[in-house]
Design a protein around this motif. Structure first.
Motif, PDB file in Angstrom:
ATOM      1  N   THR B  66      36.321  37.908  37.779  1.00  0.00           N
ATOM      2  CA  THR B  66      36.036  39.036  38.517  1.00  0.00           C
ATOM      3  C   THR B  66      34.383  38.961  38.593  1.00  0.00           C
ATOM      4  OG1 THR B  66      35.511  40.331  36.496  1.00  0.00           O
ATOM      5  CG2 THR B  66      37.713  40.629  37.331  1.00  0.00           C
ATOM      6  N   GLU B 128      43.622  42.266  49.974  1.00  0.00           N
ATOM      7  CA  GLU B 128      42.793  43.365  50.577  1.00  0.00           C
ATOM      8  C   GLU B 128      42.110  44.324  49.597  1.00  0.00           C
ATOM      9  OE1 GLU B 128      43.601  47.284  53.250  1.00  0.00           O
ATOM     10  OE2 GLU B 128      45.197  46.094  52.744  1.00  0.00           O
ATOM     11  N   ASN B 129      40.849  44.731  49.944  1.00  0.00           N
ATOM     12  CA  ASN B 129      40.003  45.553  49.130  1.00  0.00           C
ATOM     13  C   ASN B 129      39.943  46.890  49.740  1.00  0.00           C
ATOM     14  OD1 ASN B 129      38.114  47.005  47.692  1.00  0.00           O
ATOM     15  ND2 ASN B 129      36.732  45.310  47.510  1.00  0.00           N
ATOM     16  N   ARG B 130      40.696  48.005  49.148  1.00  0.00           N
ATOM     17  CA  ARG B 130      40.759  49.232  50.174  1.00  0.00           C
ATOM     18  C   ARG B 130      39.605  50.121  49.487  1.00  0.00           C
ATOM     19  NH1 ARG B 130      45.826  51.861  48.670  1.00  0.00           N
ATOM     20  NH2 ARG B 130      46.097  50.206  46.974  1.00  0.00           N
ATOM     21  N   SER B 131      38.892  49.707  48.381  1.00  0.00           N
ATOM     22  CA  SER B 131      37.808  50.524  48.084  1.00  0.00           C
ATOM     23  C   SER B 131      36.465  50.193  48.216  1.00  0.00           C
ATOM     24  CB  SER B 131      37.901  51.380  46.780  1.00  0.00           C
ATOM     25  OG  SER B 131      39.089  50.919  46.265  1.00  0.00           O
ATOM     26  N   PRO B 135      36.694  41.172  50.128  1.00  0.00           N
ATOM     27  CA  PRO B 135      37.956  40.860  49.781  1.00  0.00           C
ATOM     28  C   PRO B 135      38.255  40.078  48.568  1.00  0.00           C
ATOM     29  CG  PRO B 135      37.158  39.387  51.666  1.00  0.00           C
ATOM     30  CD  PRO B 135      35.873  40.536  51.068  1.00  0.00           C
ATOM     31  N   GLY B 136      39.391  39.996  48.038  1.00  0.00           N
ATOM     32  CA  GLY B 136      39.727  39.038  47.038  1.00  0.00           C
ATOM     33  C   GLY B 136      40.608  37.711  47.367  1.00  0.00           C
ATOM     34  N   LEU B 149      38.374  38.285  42.032  1.00  0.00           N
ATOM     35  CA  LEU B 149      38.437  39.807  42.312  1.00  0.00           C
ATOM     36  C   LEU B 149      37.058  40.400  42.057  1.00  0.00           C
ATOM     37  CD1 LEU B 149      41.253  41.017  40.116  1.00  0.00           C
ATOM     38  CD2 LEU B 149      41.596  40.384  42.566  1.00  0.00           C
ATOM     39  N   PRO B 150      36.546  41.432  43.097  1.00  0.00           N
ATOM     40  CA  PRO B 150      35.326  41.874  42.676  1.00  0.00           C
ATOM     41  C   PRO B 150      35.130  42.423  41.089  1.00  0.00           C
ATOM     42  CG  PRO B 150      36.692  43.133  44.456  1.00  0.00           C
ATOM     43  CD  PRO B 150      37.510  42.247  43.661  1.00  0.00           C
ATOM     44  N   GLU B 155      37.500  48.678  42.221  1.00  0.00           N
ATOM     45  CA  GLU B 155      38.113  47.819  43.426  1.00  0.00           C
ATOM     46  C   GLU B 155      39.074  46.913  42.696  1.00  0.00           C
ATOM     47  OE1 GLU B 155      34.963  46.107  45.761  1.00  0.00           O
ATOM     48  OE2 GLU B 155      33.750  48.301  45.519  1.00  0.00           O
ATOM     49  N   GLN B 158      42.486  48.107  41.565  1.00  0.00           N
ATOM     50  CA  GLN B 158      43.217  48.408  42.613  1.00  0.00           C
ATOM     51  C   GLN B 158      43.638  47.344  43.115  1.00  0.00           C
ATOM     52  OE1 GLN B 158      41.537  50.461  46.083  1.00  0.00           O
ATOM     53  NE2 GLN B 158      42.348  52.082  45.011  1.00  0.00           N
ATOM     54  N   MET B 159      43.103  46.332  43.093  1.00  0.00           N
ATOM     55  CA  MET B 159      43.484  44.991  43.740  1.00  0.00           C
ATOM     56  C   MET B 159      44.241  43.956  42.719  1.00  0.00           C
ATOM     57  SD  MET B 159      39.948  43.738  45.672  1.00  0.00           S
ATOM     58  CE  MET B 159      40.229  42.188  46.335  1.00  0.00           C
TER      59      MET B 159
END
Lengths: 411, 411
Positions: B66, B128-131, B135-136, B149-150, B155, B158-159
């Motif tokens: 991350t 996909e990163n919805r917030s 992207p991951g 991942l971020p 975020e 969620q991912m």
């Protein structure tokens, strides 16, 4: 000087415990100008701990290890350490005595297993543990330093301050780094940011919002860091000083304690929705019995009537959650206790208790002195515990502002 | 399947940010029966990130990374990753469009720097990163899996849920893992360990001490994990059941709330040294107004006399910190409030207030019902805040034990 923090424990890997030790150590080392380059967490397995030690010693000069020093089967840090550095574990009579005394003081016979805690690696410097039974260790090997500390945060912090930081400070001799935190309350992060728009050196400022308010942290690394930090702090106070109540780790209850002590005023508190949290916070301060006369947690209507002398009629007519009841509570607790100031709060912490006109999060705060009794209505959210925190902070803020004015009047 | 979590960011090393991501990921993987064996945190330097990646891939099958995926100069995770796996970074028009749209929606022109976010390593699966905007990525290489991942917790979570856990769940194929925590109070870690000496499967048990007591955590990984955990729990209850008050994250105040509700009993509390903490804890439970009638924080002698009907003579003769005063407090608050049970506490939280015969940490707890009023003397340490915690827990423990008996009598 480069450092690594190694934290040990299965509970960290499984996420049962959030590792706050490494962040705390990181902060303290950073303040001394020492750069933490790695943080490694491993479980209670000997091979992993050994590997982590070797990797750390291979890349940095200073290794600080926490965890795995307890007396039970899964505490193996000391053993791995002793094997790696080829040290024998020997019984330290003095430590055994200290552990035994700790148990005696509490009237308990020391379980045999605690003898384990008195086994120490030969030829290693011991670090005293004043709040627990496991001692810490410091080994210097070539130019490398390794410290072993317990994982219990309170013990770790005490030993870090007493046995580690003074040593590494000597070793570090570095660029000056200076940090200062200004604590605010009663203003949102974005409003605060707007107020500080004109600030020079905004890059050195971080905003840290929490339930009790927003902290503003200034960090400057420079040969004139101290001066520059003070200049930024002064600017912030000029732009938003009305919301700044303290610095560093000062709490609002601490500041209020000082204000009350200096003005020689006594306080009594009547709480409903915060359920004792305001009293708890105020009495967290050593010596608070000098100015905190009493608290009442009047959860039932009968207790409001009985302990605060509120008329049943006031509650019937306006409701237990109303400005009228809040004011009667503040005036009541002040008069009955003989204190100089009465502080009260009544509201709906949630999740239950809302009515069509009174939503969860609604709260009335009141402050009563011999001159006047005033109240204030505020609306918070719907999380019970967060509401208790925020509501208690709002009540203390009201008191703090009043005491600031009082102090000025006395001058 | 073994895993490592790598978290990236200077703010983690300097302790400005407590790394909660790794604990969260650790929890989620553990629930799926995947063992996290290492957590490594490094800063934003390319060499360190590269070294951390290589070390992780050398020892585990699953690496979750991350942080460092943002658009600014210090976000280099993607670059290090691309170089390590010899992937070209290419522009992904779809992502660029999505980022641009996000900015448009907020009425802001996209800063040029965000084009960087649309550069993706070739031949890698996108997450996909919805917030957020970054992207991951997911790369499978041999039998190894690496996910980027971020670092923003929202975020990341969620991912993790959407793009990572479904994949690794498939890979982990099913050894069952089962966990249970038993919570104890009123017994030290080492005494508890002694009591459980005869326990089969001690290896599956961890002891987690805290101020409110010691948690015993059972973890079993097996095709019959559920059954075996229950068997171990049963054994523990047989050996030390008298100290077990709950499971999982249950608190003593929660259990007490349930006991009071089931017995339809009302409680009133009179506190001195804990300063409102007992009331605060009891009222943390939603709906506690049903059984918590009132609390009083009688810090001054006058308040003890006035609010609890204690005779000045009792305080003069035995002192405010005495069994006699404690019992008068418990009986007083019960009678005056009309509650069924009165609980009281008086002691010396410290650091001040000790006398030659009454040291800091001394406390008397009393419990009063219509049948009897009993009290108990205990000795704690010298840290004010720890004392308040421990003393409040001891008082709640006394109440809990009484209510256990009461409940049996009702049956």
């Amino acid at each position: 000087m480069k450092a690594e923090v190694v934290t040990i424990g299965n509970e960290i890997l499984s996420g049962d415990t959030v590792d706050t030790n490494s962040a705390f150590i990181g902060q303290k080392l950073t303040e001394l100008g020492i750069q933490v380059e790695w943080i490694t967490s491993v479980g209670d397995r000997r091979e992993d701990i050994g590997q982590a030690f070797e990797a750390a010693l291979g890349r940095v000069d200073l290794v600080i290890v926490t965890g795995g020093l307890g007396p039970t089967h899964d505490d193996v840090t000391k053993k791995v350490f002793a094997r790696l550095f080829q040290k024998r574990l020997v019984l330290d009579e003095q430590i055994l005595e200290r552990v035994r005394t700790r148990f005696q003081k509490r009237g308990i016979i020391m379980p045999q297993i605690n003898v384990e805690q008195a086994m120490v690696p030969e030829g290693v410097k011991l670090l005293e543990n004043r709040s627990g039974t496991a001692p810490g260790f410091h080994l210097e090997q070539g130019n490398k330093h390794i410290f072993l500390l317990p994982g219990v945060p309170k013990e770790m912090r005490q030993m870090l301050a007493g046995g580690v930081l003074p040593v590494v400070k000597e070793l570090a001799r570095g660029e000056e780094i200076c940090r200062l935190t200004l604590r605010t309350t009663g203003i949102s992060e974005s409003s605060l940011f707007e107020k500080l728009k004109g600030l020079k050196e905004m890059a050195s400022v971080a905003f840290l919002p929490g339930y009790s308010g927003v902290d503003i942290r200034i960090t400057i690394r420079d040969s004139r860091a101290g001066e520059r930090v003070q200049a930024v702090a002064q600017q912030i106070r000029r732009l938003a000083g009305d919301f700044v109540y303290g610095t560093g780790k000062e709490t609002l209850e601490e500041i209020i304690g000082r204000q009350l002590r200096e003005s020689a005023l006594k306080l009594a508190v009547a709480e409903s929705c915060t359920g004792g949290l305001i009293a708890h916070r105020l009495t967290n301060i050593p010596g608070s019995s000098d100015y905190f006369e009493r608290g009442v947690v009047t959860y039932s209507n009968e207790s409001k009537i009985q302990l605060l002398g509120i008329s049943a009629e006031t509650i019937r007519r306006y409701g237990a959650v109303s400005a009228q009841t809040a004011e009667a509570m503040a005036a009541g607790v002040r008069k009955l206790s003989g204190a100089d100031i009465g502080l009260s709060i009544t509201g709906i912490a949630g999740p239950t208790g809302a009515t069509p006109t009174k939503p969860v999060g609604l709260v009335f705060i009141s402050l009563s002195t011999t001159e006047e009794t005033v109240s204030k209505r505020l609306q918070f959210g719907d999380d019970r515990l967060v509401n208790k925190e925020r509501m208690s902070q709002a009540a203390l803020e009201m008191l703090w502002r009043k005491l600031k004015v009082t102090a000025k009047e006395y001058q």
